[in-house]
Every structure is written in C-alpha cells, then in structure tokens.
Design an enzyme around this catalytic site. Structure first.
Site, PDB file in Angstrom:
ATOM      1  N   HIS A  90       0.829  -1.214   0.000  1.00 45.46           N
ATOM      2  CA  HIS A  90       0.000   0.000   0.000  1.00 45.46           C
ATOM      3  C   HIS A  90       0.865   1.268   0.000  1.00 45.46           C
ATOM      4  O   HIS A  90       0.496   2.276   0.608  1.00 45.46           O
ATOM      5  CB  HIS A  90      -0.949   0.025   1.203  1.00 45.46           C
ATOM      6  CG  HIS A  90      -1.915  -1.115   1.249  1.00 45.46           C
ATOM      7  ND1 HIS A  90      -3.171  -1.043   0.705  1.00 45.46           N
ATOM      8  CD2 HIS A  90      -1.805  -2.378   1.745  1.00 45.46           C
ATOM      9  CE1 HIS A  90      -3.791  -2.200   0.882  1.00 45.46           C
ATOM     10  NE2 HIS A  90      -2.981  -3.032   1.502  1.00 45.46           N
ATOM     11  N   ASN A 163     -10.190  -2.962   2.541  1.00 46.17           N
ATOM     12  CA  ASN A 163      -9.878  -3.008   1.110  1.00 46.17           C
ATOM     13  C   ASN A 163     -11.151  -2.788   0.302  1.00 46.17           C
ATOM     14  O   ASN A 163     -12.244  -2.770   0.864  1.00 46.17           O
ATOM     15  CB  ASN A 163      -9.289  -4.375   0.739  1.00 46.17           C
ATOM     16  CG  ASN A 163      -7.798  -4.482   1.039  1.00 46.17           C
ATOM     17  OD1 ASN A 163      -7.101  -3.474   1.178  1.00 46.17           O
ATOM     18  ND2 ASN A 163      -7.306  -5.698   1.142  1.00 46.17           N
ATOM     19  N   TYR A 377       0.931  -3.841  12.330  1.00 45.79           N
ATOM     20  CA  TYR A 377       0.919  -2.434  11.934  1.00 45.79           C
ATOM     21  C   TYR A 377       1.710  -1.559  12.897  1.00 45.79           C
ATOM     22  O   TYR A 377       2.439  -0.648  12.496  1.00 45.79           O
ATOM     23  CB  TYR A 377      -0.526  -1.935  11.805  1.00 45.79           C
ATOM     24  CG  TYR A 377      -1.233  -2.549  10.608  1.00 45.79           C
ATOM     25  CD1 TYR A 377      -1.519  -3.908  10.580  1.00 45.79           C
ATOM     26  CD2 TYR A 377      -1.592  -1.791   9.511  1.00 45.79           C
ATOM     27  CE1 TYR A 377      -2.152  -4.488   9.495  1.00 45.79           C
ATOM     28  CE2 TYR A 377      -2.219  -2.362   8.413  1.00 45.79           C
ATOM     29  CZ  TYR A 377      -2.498  -3.709   8.417  1.00 45.79           C
ATOM     30  OH  TYR A 377      -3.107  -4.279   7.339  1.00 45.79           O
TER      31      TYR A 377
HETATM   32 FE1  HDD Z   1      -2.416  -4.693   5.707  1.00 46.32          FE
HETATM   33  C1  HDD Z   1      -0.956  -1.669   5.256  1.00 46.32           C
HETATM   34  C2  HDD Z   1      -5.373  -3.465   4.432  1.00 46.32           C
HETATM   35  C3  HDD Z   1      -3.793  -7.843   5.869  1.00 46.32           C
HETATM   36  C4  HDD Z   1       0.333  -5.793   7.308  1.00 46.32           C
HETATM   37  N1  HDD Z   1      -3.044  -2.925   4.974  1.00 46.32           N
HETATM   38  C5  HDD Z   1      -2.285  -1.792   4.883  1.00 46.32           C
HETATM   39  C6  HDD Z   1      -3.087  -0.731   4.340  1.00 46.32           C
HETATM   40  C7  HDD Z   1      -4.324  -1.235   4.095  1.00 46.32           C
HETATM   41  C8  HDD Z   1      -4.301  -2.614   4.510  1.00 46.32           C
HETATM   42  C9  HDD Z   1      -5.510  -0.500   3.527  1.00 46.32           C
HETATM   43  C10 HDD Z   1      -2.588   0.678   4.069  1.00 46.32           C
HETATM   44  C11 HDD Z   1      -2.919   1.617   5.183  1.00 46.32           C
HETATM   45  C12 HDD Z   1      -2.489   3.012   4.794  1.00 46.32           C
HETATM   46  O1  HDD Z   1      -3.138   3.604   3.937  1.00 46.32           O
HETATM   47  O2  HDD Z   1      -1.487   3.459   5.350  1.00 46.32           O
HETATM   48  N2  HDD Z   1      -4.186  -5.513   5.177  1.00 46.32           N
HETATM   49  C13 HDD Z   1      -5.313  -4.822   4.750  1.00 46.32           C
HETATM   50  C14 HDD Z   1      -6.430  -5.728   4.699  1.00 46.32           C
HETATM   51  C15 HDD Z   1      -5.986  -6.947   5.081  1.00 46.32           C
HETATM   52  C16 HDD Z   1      -4.581  -6.814   5.402  1.00 46.32           C
HETATM   53  C17 HDD Z   1      -7.835  -5.328   4.286  1.00 46.32           C
HETATM   54  C18 HDD Z   1      -6.737  -8.231   5.222  1.00 46.32           C
HETATM   55  C19 HDD Z   1      -7.990  -8.307   5.488  1.00 46.32           C
HETATM   56  N3  HDD Z   1      -1.834  -6.492   6.419  1.00 46.32           N
HETATM   57  C20 HDD Z   1      -2.553  -7.662   6.427  1.00 46.32           C
HETATM   58  C21 HDD Z   1      -1.822  -8.679   7.150  1.00 46.32           C
HETATM   59  C22 HDD Z   1      -0.662  -8.101   7.584  1.00 46.32           C
HETATM   60  C23 HDD Z   1      -0.685  -6.724   7.103  1.00 46.32           C
HETATM   61  C24 HDD Z   1      -2.312 -10.091   7.394  1.00 46.32           C
HETATM   62  C25 HDD Z   1       0.474  -8.674   8.382  1.00 46.32           C
HETATM   63  C26 HDD Z   1       0.419  -9.731   9.120  1.00 46.32           C
HETATM   64  N4  HDD Z   1      -0.596  -3.897   6.116  1.00 46.32           N
HETATM   65  C27 HDD Z   1       0.366  -4.521   6.818  1.00 46.32           C
HETATM   66  C28 HDD Z   1       1.569  -3.641   7.104  1.00 46.32           C
HETATM   67  C29 HDD Z   1       1.123  -2.294   6.469  1.00 46.32           C
HETATM   68  C30 HDD Z   1      -0.229  -2.623   5.881  1.00 46.32           C
HETATM   69  C31 HDD Z   1       2.865  -4.212   6.648  1.00 46.32           C
HETATM   70  C32 HDD Z   1       2.100  -1.649   5.491  1.00 46.32           C
HETATM   71  C33 HDD Z   1       2.224  -0.219   5.939  1.00 46.32           C
HETATM   72  C34 HDD Z   1       1.462  -0.108   7.141  1.00 46.32           C
HETATM   73  O3  HDD Z   1       0.929  -1.326   7.471  1.00 46.32           O
HETATM   74  O4  HDD Z   1       1.294   0.906   7.804  1.00 46.32           O
HETATM   75  O5  HDD Z   1       1.798  -3.534   8.463  1.00 46.32           O
END
Ligand code: HDD
Length: 702
Positions: A90, A163, A377
């Site tokens: 993202h 999402n 996160y």
């Molecule tokens: Fe995630 C970012 C949505 C599963 C780990 N995720 C991130 C963002 C969105 C989502 C919209 C961007 C937020 C922003 O605009 O800053 N993610 C989802 C959805 C998931 C999902 C809808 C499943 C239903 N995510 C998921 C899992 C993990 C992560 C299972 C880790 C175990 N996601 C992250 C992250 C991020 C992230 C690596 C990257 C940057 C951030 O968090 O701030 O921690």
C-alpha cells in the site's frame, strides 16, 4: 481528468466545516501571496536568519567550499533524509480529510459514541491505495485498493483498515510475508512493478487454494476502478460491537460510494497508465477542488453468535463473505471527504493506520488474519516513522487527548511535568488514573482445546464462495474475468504454474476453466486438485456484481469534446451545457490548446491538447468538426486513437456531419451509443452508461 475546468456540480455544495478546516485545499497557495509583501525571514533549523540561500560559503571566488558552512550542511543533511521507508504494501496512496456523520444509532449494540451519537460529525482522514506498487508507481494497475479510514473520535482514534474487496487471499497472518514477497517485484530482477501478472505471484497462489475466492474478485473489474470515488470499501473481518450490558454482536463494515461503482475496461486501464500515471490521485484532487466532495455511506451487517453458527461457512475465515442476501446491510451514516491535505508527506505519507486502534464498544473477533494484523501495523510504524512517539505526529495524534505515564523515546515532542511517571501512586493526585468508562475487552469465554498450529475444519472449503462469486456475475463480467485470468497467466513463463491454476479453476467453474485453458492453449484440461471438502452450489449473490449495479449517471464523470478550427460553436455549447447540467466535468480537446476560430468566426477555448488528452480520460466523448477539420483529423493518429479507443472502450460518441470522416477512419460502426451531436438528449442518456452490447463487436470472445 487533467485540466478539466472547475465547474458547478448539481450535487449539494457544502462548504467545508470549520472542523475539517479551511478551504478544500487547506492552506496551499497562501505562501505565494506573501511574495513581495511582508514575509518572514528564512532561517536555519536553529532559527538563525539566513542572508544568502543561493551560494555556499567559498574560500575565494573560484576556490573550495568550506566545511564550516553550517547553512549548507544543515540544508543538505535534511534533504538527504527526506525520504522515510515506504510502506511494504500500500505504498502508493491518496489521502483526504473529511467527516463522518452518524444517521442511525447502533445504541442497542454498542457503547461506542461514534456509532450512537446521531448527527455528530467525527473528523476522518481516509487513505486509498494500491497494494503492490511502490510509492511512485502508476495509479491504474489491476490491483486491489486499500481503503483505510481514521476516525478521530472523542474516545480516541478508531481505524477501519479495509480493502475494496470483501475477502482476503489467506486465512492466517503467518502467510502474509510469503504472499507479499510473491506479489511484489521478483527479488532477483526487480520487476514487474505494480503487477500480479508474473510467475512468483501465481506460483504462490497455485499452492494456496484458500486464495481462490479472492482471486475471483481480483480478476473482476473491481480491481480496475474508474475513480477512487467510485469504489466500495470493506472492513473484511468480522468485528464485535459491545453494548452497555457487555453483550456482543458481530459486525461487518461496508462503505458504499454515493457516486456508484464504476470500473474501466482493461485496455483502457493500460492506456490510462501511459497517459497519466497519477490518474486517480489527480481525479480525487480535482474533484475536491471543484467542490464535488466524494461521499460513502457506511453500512453494517449485524449478526449474533448463534446466527453465525447456522451459516454454511465460518465467518471468522477472512476468505468468506457474509452474503448480503443472507444478512442485509443497514446504512448508518455517511462519510464526506472535503479537504485535500496541506502537505502530502506530513499527512498522507506519515499517517499510521492500525487495525488495533479501536475504541470502547468495539472489539476484535478471533479471525486469525485479524489477530496477526493487530501486531503487524504497530511494528511497521517503528521502522517507517522511526520510534515509539509517532502518535504525536499531527495526522496521527488523537483529538481525544492523551494522558499516561509513557515517557521519552526518539522524537519525544511533549514536555511531561512532575516527578510521577508511574501508577498506582499517591504523590500527585491529579495524575491520570484508570476509569470505569475505559476500554474493556469482550468477556468471551475461551474454547477448550489443545494448543497447536491448527487450522479449523470450518476453514476447509476453499471453492464454494469462489464459485458463488463467479456464477453471480453477469455474462459480460464473466467474460472480463476469463480475459483477466488469461492475461495474467499468459505473463507466467512457467507452464506448470499456468496448468496448476487452470486445475484450480476447474473446481470453481468448469466453463471458466475451459475458457481460460483455450486462451492459454492448454489441452487437455489438467486434473483438478481434490477439494478438502465437497464444493457447494451456493445461491447466487447479485450484490457482488458491479456492472448490473452501476448507477446510470454523469455525476462526478467527465466528458471530452474534440474540436478543431472551424467547429460549430453552437453544437459545442449545447453539448457542454447538457453534460454539465447532468453533473459532468467537460473538457474541450483540440490539436492545439487555447483559442481557435469557430464556424461562426467566434473564438472557442480548448482546455487540453489532443496529444496529451486521449479519450481514456473521459467517460463519453463528442466530436464536433467542420468538413475540413474532419478530413484533416482523419489523417492524424492521435485523433483516430481518440475516437477508436472511445468506441472500443464502449463509450458514447456524439458526432456531427463533419466528424464522419474521422469516425470512418477510426473504424467506428453505427450503434445505439453513436449518436448525432445535435441530439444532446440521446447523447446524455448513452453517456450515463457504457455500451456493453458493443463489446462482442470490439473484442474477441473469451
Ligand atoms: Fe495490511 C498496510 C489493508 C492484511 C500488514 N493494509 C495496509 C493498508 C491497508 C491494509 C488499507 C494501508 C494503510 C495506509 O493507507 O497506510 N491488510 C489490509 C487488509 C488486510 C490486510 C484489508 C486483510 C484483510 N496487512 C494484512 C496482514 C498483515 C498486514 C495479514 C500482516 C500480518 N498492512 C500490513 C503492514 C502495512 C499494511 C505491513 C504496510 C504499511 C502499514 O501497514 O502501515 O503492516
């Protein structure tokens, strides 16, 4: 829509409230007005006034630069550190401020004031993103869109991090690093950027049957949206609402765009990527600038533990939807986005969402994907934002105020006073203490069972909802899904990966598998893997479709009028007026930008130049040309592409007599969507939708 003219929208025009502050563009532009007037002195970060910001300190006119030049060193040092690590997923996102207003209280189900205080406005910051690409990648790849909303409530920040599709690829957070490594650029070659169409992604997916439902959504038109203003958002997981007596009700969150859903066709998305990398970000920016504030209704699905036990799937499995036909949606309020951030980095880049940010009255479910996210996160923010005090950055700071005994750490901005930084204590009676109104976890009895790395039996059905989704789609959408799968898998170089995917698709729908196999010249069909449990034929869910549910409207859409020297100004004016009255932004496109002479020897202003403004920027086009203008543009490749693309992207085309030569050169065939420029009524009607009936004429049948 680049350079579209600011125009009046027929939707309600609300001035941004003082809560969300300022003009839709915040304070941008204010700085320029200061030039020439009274302005503050330029200073270093120590507040020392700077006399010369153009020349570094040199030993002599042509001599070496001196190390003692603290002005130069400080400026370059700061510049060298201007980038922070981009999000691993993202990374490419567009953020906007706004407000959420509750219209129906959920007081029976929750104590969260956000969902019980009707008509109260809660400030929000929403960030909509692609998943796979880097921060500088294009806006229109085939990709899921992130839909994250931070509510600055009076009880603390609440983040709904979802999402634009309601399910996810995997059932357990432990697989997330593998999923993302497979999806992102391949590590040895560093391509493809922002694309799932490559070997490692489909290799992983072919080993992950639980991903099949999400893959169906990913291959649908949902992942090639026309505008960020025209997508749905989903909280994905089940959450809990907790009421006054501690009773818990499961909830699923849905955002519904007021402008309706709309997507592009694949060829259009590909061409937009070349013509305007920032298409979605610019579209959002220009909509806010015009005062066409995008809005979403927030809806909930509510169900009890007992009801959930009767579902033919496990709602704790994030690869499953709760079909609307089973548990209807209740709209409870509306979010309006009305203010562009003042500074992209400070706000959109530094905003830190976290699904663990919840408020009293809301709680988590045992969805194992959600449980893993609750850790991820917060951890990610430490490396992105450099320390534990990132909640003090203005975009992340709760408006509810913070009072605790946490101290110190990198980039501490506060100056806590007093000698007490612990609790319980008796030395400073005014220091913060626990409160009965504070957050309480739902007192859910835990199930007996053995510890272990276990997947519940109830998570074993990987194909039934994938089949349900595919079979619920209209024939046009099914054809798009087949084409998308063929495109994606045709980019996979490893034959056994392509075959393994077709084998999985056989468990979803035999006909789809045959179409995809034909498109990839796979014959005979590979043997389908044995599903862990029998695949069920679930009732269709029309609510999952997109095209049949599209709104017939020009609100928030764009119309391009192609003209040249000698065009008839009366025709241009009547089309412009009719389109604007219907809510569209209108752009006049011509071989040259600026003034041109019309048939009546008047002047007409072209907003955009043809070579830089292809028809992919517009939802419908009109071509108004003199005989000579038509003949001239019939020999111009960009003009032919303008019309041919509009036709093959199933858009309405209005044309006058002079435009006929260009239409012929572009291969436009007469049909219900190709109308006379004089018939503005017919044009507006056709422009409000896409000409799906034309599709078999312009694309090979899959
Ligand atoms: Fe995630 C970012 C949505 C599963 C780990 N995720 C991130 C963002 C969105 C989502 C919209 C961007 C937020 C922003 O605009 O800053 N993610 C989802 C959805 C998931 C999902 C809808 C499943 C239903 N995510 C998921 C899992 C993990 C992560 C299972 C880790 C175990 N996601 C992250 C992250 C991020 C992230 C690596 C990257 C940057 C951030 O968090 O701030 O921690």
């Amino acid at each position: 829509m680049p350079r579209s003219k600011p125009q009046k929208s027929s939707g309600p025009k609300k001035k941004p409230t003082s809560k969300s502050g300022g003009t839709p563009l915040g304070n941008a532009g204010e700085h320029h007005q200061k030039a020439g007037g009274k302005h503050p002195a330029l200073t270093t970060n120590q507040g020392v006034p700077i006399s010369d910001n153009q020349n570094s300190l040199r030993a002599s006119e042509r001599g070496p630069t001196l190390l003692e030049d603290f002005v130069l060193r400080e400026k370059i040092m700061h510049f060298d550190h201007e980038r922070i690590p981009e999000r691993i997923v993202h990374a490419r996102g567009t953020g906007v401020h706004g407000r959420f207003t509750l219209k129906k209280s959920l007081g029976r189900y929750t104590t969260a004031k956000l969902f019980t205080e009707v008509d109260v406005e809660t400030p929000v910051f929403a960030r909509i993103s692609t998943v796979a690409g880097g921060a500088g990648s294009v806006d229109t790849p085939r990709d899921v869109r992130g839909f994250a909303v931070k509510f600055y409530t009076g009880e603390g920040n609440y983040d709904l991090v979802g999402n634009n599709v309601p399910v996810f690829f995997i059932q357990d957070a432990i697989k997330f690093p593998d999923l993302v490594h497979a999806l992102k650029m391949e590590p040895d070659r560093a391509f493809p950027q922002a694309a799932s169409a490559h070997d490692t992604f489909w290799d992983f997916i072919s080993h992950t049957p639980e991903a099949m439902h999400m893959v169906m959504w990913q291959m649908s038109d949902r992942t090639i949206p026309r505008s960020l203003r025209m997508i749905e958002g989903f909280g994905v997981h089940s959450f809990r609402l907790i009421n006054q007596s501690g009773k818990s009700t499961f909830v699923k969150f849905h955002w519904r765009p007021v402008l309706g859903l709309q997507s592009t066709v694949w060829d259009e998305a590909v061409k937009i990527a070349g013509a305007d990398q920032d298409f979605h970000r610019r579209d959002m920016f220009e909509a806010i600038l015009r005062g066409d504030f995008p809005a979403w209704d927030l809806a909930v699905q509510l169900f009890t533990e007992e009801e959930a036990e009767g579902f033919p799937f496990d709602h704790l499995d994030p690869t499953k939807i709760v079909p609307e036909e089973m548990v209807p949606l209740k709209v409870i309020g509306r979010m309006v986005l009305d203010r562009w951030p003042d500074n992209f980095f400070a706000e959109t880049e530094q905003v830190a969402f976290c699904p663990a940010n919840i408020v009293p009255g809301i709680d988590f479910s045992n969805d194992p994907l959600l449980q893993g996210r609750l850790f991820s996160y917060l951890d990610t923010q430490l490396s992105r934002l450099g320390g534990p005090n990132f909640h003090q950055i203005p975009i992340n700071a709760p408006r509810a105020g913070v009072a605790n005994n946490q101290r110190d750490g990198h980039m501490q901005m506060g100056v806590p006073t007093g000698r007490v930084a612990y609790e319980p204590q008796s030395l400073e009676p005014d220091k913060p203490r626990e409160t009965d109104a504070g957050f309480r976890s739902c007192a859910q009895p835990t199930e007996d069972g053995s510890k272990g790395r276990i997947r519940a039996e109830s998570f074993a059905d990987h194909y039934s909802q994938a089949r349900q989704f595919y079979r619920s789609q209209s024939p046009v959408e099914q054809a798009h899904m087949a084409s998308a799968l063929i495109f994606e898998l045709s980019k996979v170089q490893t034959a056994h990966v392509r075959e393994a995917m077709v084998a999985h698709v056989r468990n979803i729908d035999q006909d789809l598998a045959k179409r995809v196999a034909k498109g990839l010249s796979i014959d005979p069909l590979p043997t389908a893997p044995k599903p862990a449990v029998p695949v069920q034929d679930l009732p269709k869910s029309p609510a999952t479709t997109l095209i049949p549910r599209m709104k017939e409207t020009l609100e928030g859409r764009a119309v391009g009028i192609l003209v040249a020297e000698g065009s008839d100004e009366g025709t241009v004016d009547s089309i412009r007026t009719a389109a604007e009255d219907a809510g569209a932004a209108v752009t006049v496109v011509a071989p040259t930008i600026g003034k041109l002479k019309t048939a009546g020897r008047k002047t007409l202003n072209a907003d955009a130049q043809l070579a830089g403004s292809p028809s992919v920027f517009y939802d419908a086009v009109a071509v108004v040309l003199s005989e000579s203008g038509g003949t001239m543009l019939a020999g111009e490749a960009a003009a032919k592409a303008f019309v041919a693309d509009a036709f093959s992207h199933l858009k309405a085309i209005a044309a006058d007599g002079g435009a006929q030569a260009l239409l012929d050169a572009a291969g436009v065939m007469p049909d219900a969507g190709v109308v006379a420029a004089s018939d503005t009524k017919a044009f507006i009607k056709a422009a409000k939708t896409r000409q799906w009936a034309r599709e078999p004429e312009v694309r090979s049948k899959t």
